[in-house]
Design a protein around this motif. Structure first.
Motif, short mmCIF file in Angstrom:
data_model
loop_
_atom_site.label_atom_id
_atom_site.label_comp_id
_atom_site.label_asym_id
_atom_site.label_seq_id
_atom_site.Cartn_x
_atom_site.Cartn_y
_atom_site.Cartn_z
N ILE A 54 0.86 -1.20 0.00
CA ILE A 54 0.00 0.00 0.00
C ILE A 54 0.89 1.24 0.00
O ILE A 54 1.93 1.28 0.67
N ASN A 98 0.64 7.72 8.88
CA ASN A 98 0.95 6.33 8.54
C ASN A 98 0.53 5.40 9.69
O ASN A 98 -0.02 4.32 9.46
N ILE A 102 -2.06 2.31 9.43
CA ILE A 102 -1.62 0.95 9.77
C ILE A 102 -2.42 0.40 10.94
O ILE A 102 -2.82 -0.77 10.94
N ALA A 112 -0.21 -5.17 8.37
CA ALA A 112 0.45 -4.00 7.77
C ALA A 112 1.67 -3.58 8.58
O ALA A 112 1.66 -3.66 9.81
N SER A 114 5.07 -0.53 8.58
CA SER A 114 5.46 0.78 8.05
C SER A 114 6.80 0.77 7.31
O SER A 114 7.75 0.13 7.76
N VAL A 146 3.49 -0.68 4.06
CA VAL A 146 2.74 0.55 3.77
C VAL A 146 3.74 1.70 3.66
O VAL A 146 4.33 2.13 4.65
N HIS A 148 4.84 5.59 2.48
CA HIS A 148 4.12 6.87 2.43
C HIS A 148 4.96 7.99 1.82
O HIS A 148 6.19 7.89 1.74
#
Ligand code: IP8
Length: 264
Positions: A54, A98, A102, A112, A114, A146, A148
């Motif tokens: 993601i 974030n 998550i 998930a 980071s 994930v 960002h």
């Protein structure tokens, strides 16, 4: 089966209200991802098993904070100021955002984790310096990285905004996912008559380029022209669809959503 899903800032936040989260959208998105995983995992094995990365942008967290640290110089060029505190402030805002995303994914049982770009990604002359070894290993473990938007440095040690729109083409080229999904706040790519173009391919790319180049040339990270061209050039099947519509995340992950499909 690898899917990269970019969640546009406008489907997660109200861009007029700093630090706002569209909680209804966020939980619908998490629920649909979980539904897809549960159904797919039941019926697939080996390389068919779904893997997901993601990506999300700055939304109403990173953008307002970054804006405080960017001014125009006498030549009209953007420059960063007060970055002794600014790097951390932007990083902190993005970590917060974030973390919210998550946490909600985790609440729905999605594993998930980071990936914080400001700690290890930089821009180099030849392109992004972004080692994907860890991301690949996370995927092998069925974790969902994930990634960002964030603040990073470049080769000349200048500050630079790292956008979700930098991450997506990079991952598409390096990892060649089966599907690259862009959940945005529009139903797809419009033609001159405001009709959604269902398929962009080598057959109509020149016409689409003409239609889009006049409208969004100046938008460096988010313009539709750039987005379409990056999708097209990546050679990965991409879909731009409306992430605000309930059901669409599940449908998109199932390769069956209304929107614009882009493939070479
Ligand atoms: O919203 C921007 O990411 P984007 C990230 O994907 C920051 O362009 C820190 C504003």
């Amino acid at each position: 089966m690898l899917i990269v899903l970019k969640l546009g800032g406008s489907i997660l936040c109200d861009k007029n209200i700093p630090y706002s989260v569209k909680w209804d959208n966020l939980s619908t998105i998490c629920k649909e991802i979980k539904q897809f995983f549960d159904e797919k995992q039941l019926h697939s094995k080996g390389s068919e098993k779904p893997k997901l990365i993601i990506i999300h942008g700055g939304g109403s967290f990173g953008h307002p904070v970054a804006k405080k640290h960017i001014i125009k110089d006498e030549n009209g060029n953007s420059k960063f100021i007060n970055m002794e505190t600014g790097y951390w402030e932007i990083q902190k805002a993005m970590r917060k955002f974030n973390d919210i995303i998550i946490s909600e994914l985790q609440n729905y049982g999605i594993s998930a984790v980071s990936i914080q770009p400001s700690s290890f990604i930089m821009f180099k002359k030849e392109g992004l310096h972004f080692d994907l070894e860890v991301v690949k290993r996370m995927l092998e473990k069925d974790l969902v990285p994930v990634i960002h938007g964030d603040i990073v440095l470049d080769e000349l040690n200048e500050y630079k905004i790292f956008s979700g729109d930098h991450a997506l083409p990079y991952l598409s080229i390096e990892l060649k996912p089966d599907l690259s999904l862009h959940a945005s706040d529009v139903n797809g790519v419009w033609d001159e008559n405001k009709h959604i173009i269902e398929l962009i391919s080598s057959n109509n790319i020149e016409n689409v380029k003409k239609a889009l180049s006049s409208s969004s040339k100046e938008d460096v990270t988010g313009g539709m022209y750039l987005k379409v061209m990056e999708c097209f050039n990546s050679g990965v099947k991409s879909i731009i669809f409306n992430g605000n519509t309930a059901g669409n995340i599940y449908k998109a992950m199932s390769n069956n959503v209304d929107g614009t499909i882009i493939e070479k």
